[in-house]
Design a protein around this motif. Structure first.
Motif, PDB file in Angstrom:
ATOM      1  N   ALA A 129      55.597  27.804   4.783  1.00  0.00           N
ATOM      2  CA  ALA A 129      54.760  28.685   5.607  1.00  0.00           C
ATOM      3  C   ALA A 129      53.565  29.222   4.818  1.00  0.00           C
ATOM      4  CB  ALA A 129      55.607  29.839   6.151  1.00  0.00           C
ATOM      5  N   ASP A 130      53.776  29.523   3.544  1.00  0.00           N
ATOM      6  CA  ASP A 130      52.735  30.107   2.705  1.00  0.00           C
ATOM      7  C   ASP A 130      51.574  29.146   2.451  1.00  0.00           C
ATOM      8  OD1 ASP A 130      51.878  32.407   1.022  1.00  0.00           O
ATOM      9  OD2 ASP A 130      52.107  30.950  -0.603  1.00  0.00           O
ATOM     10  N   ILE A 131      51.857  27.855   2.271  1.00  0.00           N
ATOM     11  CA  ILE A 131      50.749  26.909   2.039  1.00  0.00           C
ATOM     12  C   ILE A 131      49.905  26.769   3.313  1.00  0.00           C
ATOM     13  CG2 ILE A 131      52.040  24.773   2.504  1.00  0.00           C
ATOM     14  CD1 ILE A 131      49.343  25.234  -0.198  1.00  0.00           C
ATOM     15  N   ALA A 132      50.549  26.826   4.481  1.00  0.00           N
ATOM     16  CA  ALA A 132      49.789  26.796   5.737  1.00  0.00           C
ATOM     17  C   ALA A 132      48.964  28.065   5.888  1.00  0.00           C
ATOM     18  CB  ALA A 132      50.736  26.613   6.920  1.00  0.00           C
ATOM     19  N   LEU A 133      49.548  29.197   5.506  1.00  0.00           N
ATOM     20  CA  LEU A 133      48.827  30.467   5.537  1.00  0.00           C
ATOM     21  C   LEU A 133      47.607  30.423   4.616  1.00  0.00           C
ATOM     22  CD1 LEU A 133      48.953  33.539   6.461  1.00  0.00           C
ATOM     23  CD2 LEU A 133      50.106  33.925   4.280  1.00  0.00           C
ATOM     24  N   ALA A 134      47.783  29.911   3.413  1.00  0.00           N
ATOM     25  CA  ALA A 134      46.676  29.806   2.457  1.00  0.00           C
ATOM     26  C   ALA A 134      45.546  28.947   3.015  1.00  0.00           C
ATOM     27  CB  ALA A 134      47.173  29.233   1.134  1.00  0.00           C
ATOM     28  N   ALA A 135      45.907  27.873   3.688  1.00  0.00           N
ATOM     29  CA  ALA A 135      44.889  26.982   4.253  1.00  0.00           C
ATOM     30  C   ALA A 135      44.058  27.687   5.313  1.00  0.00           C
ATOM     31  CB  ALA A 135      45.559  25.742   4.834  1.00  0.00           C
ATOM     32  N   VAL A 136      44.722  28.405   6.205  1.00  0.00           N
ATOM     33  CA  VAL A 136      43.992  29.126   7.254  1.00  0.00           C
ATOM     34  C   VAL A 136      43.094  30.196   6.653  1.00  0.00           C
ATOM     35  CG1 VAL A 136      44.282  30.762   9.151  1.00  0.00           C
ATOM     36  CG2 VAL A 136      45.594  28.686   9.114  1.00  0.00           C
ATOM     37  N   MET A 137      43.643  30.972   5.737  1.00  0.00           N
ATOM     38  CA  MET A 137      42.880  32.087   5.181  1.00  0.00           C
ATOM     39  C   MET A 137      41.673  31.620   4.368  1.00  0.00           C
ATOM     40  SD  MET A 137      45.589  34.991   4.124  1.00  0.00           S
ATOM     41  CE  MET A 137      46.512  35.891   5.347  1.00  0.00           C
ATOM     42  N   ASN A 138      41.773  30.457   3.751  1.00  0.00           N
ATOM     43  CA  ASN A 138      40.663  29.953   2.937  1.00  0.00           C
ATOM     44  C   ASN A 138      39.755  28.991   3.698  1.00  0.00           C
ATOM     45  OD1 ASN A 138      40.851  30.928  -0.007  1.00  0.00           O
ATOM     46  ND2 ASN A 138      42.972  30.497   0.557  1.00  0.00           N
ATOM     47  N   SER A 139      40.041  28.738   4.959  1.00  0.00           N
ATOM     48  CA  SER A 139      39.285  27.748   5.734  1.00  0.00           C
ATOM     49  C   SER A 139      37.848  28.154   6.034  1.00  0.00           C
ATOM     50  CB  SER A 139      40.013  27.425   7.045  1.00  0.00           C
ATOM     51  OG  SER A 139      40.018  28.539   7.913  1.00  0.00           O
ATOM     52  N   THR A 150      40.387  33.648  -0.554  1.00  0.00           N
ATOM     53  CA  THR A 150      41.212  34.630   0.134  1.00  0.00           C
ATOM     54  C   THR A 150      42.635  34.541  -0.386  1.00  0.00           C
ATOM     55  OG1 THR A 150      39.845  34.317   2.103  1.00  0.00           O
ATOM     56  CG2 THR A 150      41.915  35.502   2.394  1.00  0.00           C
ATOM     57  N   PHE A 151      43.204  35.687  -0.714  1.00  0.00           N
ATOM     58  CA  PHE A 151      44.572  35.768  -1.205  1.00  0.00           C
ATOM     59  C   PHE A 151      45.420  36.555  -0.215  1.00  0.00           C
ATOM     60  CE2 PHE A 151      42.095  35.402  -5.147  1.00  0.00           C
ATOM     61  CZ  PHE A 151      42.741  34.316  -5.734  1.00  0.00           C
ATOM     62  N   SER A 152      46.663  36.166  -0.103  1.00  0.00           N
ATOM     63  CA  SER A 152      47.613  36.924   0.700  1.00  0.00           C
ATOM     64  C   SER A 152      47.934  38.224  -0.032  1.00  0.00           C
ATOM     65  CB  SER A 152      48.886  36.106   0.909  1.00  0.00           C
ATOM     66  OG  SER A 152      49.847  36.873   1.578  1.00  0.00           O
ATOM     67  N   PRO A 207      41.849  39.253   6.883  1.00  0.00           N
ATOM     68  CA  PRO A 207      42.317  38.399   7.981  1.00  0.00           C
ATOM     69  C   PRO A 207      43.815  38.577   8.225  1.00  0.00           C
ATOM     70  CG  PRO A 207      42.043  37.101   5.995  1.00  0.00           C
ATOM     71  CD  PRO A 207      41.540  38.479   5.674  1.00  0.00           C
ATOM     72  N   TYR A 208      44.233  38.320   9.455  1.00  0.00           N
ATOM     73  CA  TYR A 208      45.633  38.411   9.856  1.00  0.00           C
ATOM     74  C   TYR A 208      46.032  37.088  10.487  1.00  0.00           C
ATOM     75  CZ  TYR A 208      49.878  40.081  12.121  1.00  0.00           C
ATOM     76  OH  TYR A 208      51.180  40.249  12.512  1.00  0.00           O
ATOM     77  N   LYS A 228      37.646  37.593  -0.525  1.00  0.00           N
ATOM     78  CA  LYS A 228      36.651  37.988  -1.521  1.00  0.00           C
ATOM     79  C   LYS A 228      35.262  37.501  -1.103  1.00  0.00           C
ATOM     80  CE  LYS A 228      38.067  38.297  -5.651  1.00  0.00           C
ATOM     81  NZ  LYS A 228      38.687  38.877  -6.762  1.00  0.00           N
ATOM     82  N   SER A 229      34.242  37.985  -1.769  1.00  0.00           N
ATOM     83  CA  SER A 229      32.876  37.587  -1.428  1.00  0.00           C
ATOM     84  C   SER A 229      32.458  36.307  -2.148  1.00  0.00           C
ATOM     85  CB  SER A 229      31.906  38.716  -1.764  1.00  0.00           C
ATOM     86  OG  SER A 229      31.988  39.036  -3.142  1.00  0.00           O
TER      87      SER A 229
END
Length: 134
Positions: A55-65, A70-72, A103-104, A127-128
């Protein structure tokens, strides 16, 4: 390299666990993992940490897309159904709220019988700086 290539190569923990991203799109991502005997806990079902990793790798992909690093900063997982050896699990991540800084997202993990195995919700910090993957 694309984001999917960078994450599949450079996230060594997810890679070693057998979790692989198969899709990253606008606010969505998908990852898969086949449950092997190495994923099993003492009770004979898939260990929660393995499910969290998928689940975390999918989360990382969305957040960094969106291109920015972006870090959880918080994740919560609910285990709803056991996964067993041989199950092919699919994690589908969706960005529920694309805030410029916080992001959520929600990730649903299902087995090949379309049974909901677990649900992870995550909040990130964007992050910026651009995500380079190095």
């Amino acid at each position: 390299m694309t984001l999917i290539d960078v994450l599949n190569t450079n996230d060594r923990f997810a890679n070693n666990a057998g979790a692989k991203l198969t899709f990253i799109g606008d606010g969505r991502a998908t990852a898969v993992m086949t449950v092997t005997k190495e994923h099993l806990n003492a009770g004979g079902v898939c260990q929660g940490g393995a499910l969290f990793t998928l689940a975390d790798i999918a989360l990382a992909a969305v957040m960094n897309s969106h291109g920015n690093l972006t870090f959880s900063i918080e994740s919560t997982i609910s285990f709803l159904h056991s996964a067993v050896e041989g199950d092919v699990l699919t994690a589908e991540a969706t960005e529920t709220f694309n805030h410029r800084k916080i992001p959520y997202c929600e990730v649903k993990v299902r087995n090949g019988r379309n049974e909901l195995v677990c649900v992870l919700t995550g909040i990130g910090y964007r992050k910026s700086i651009k995500f380079s993957g190095e």
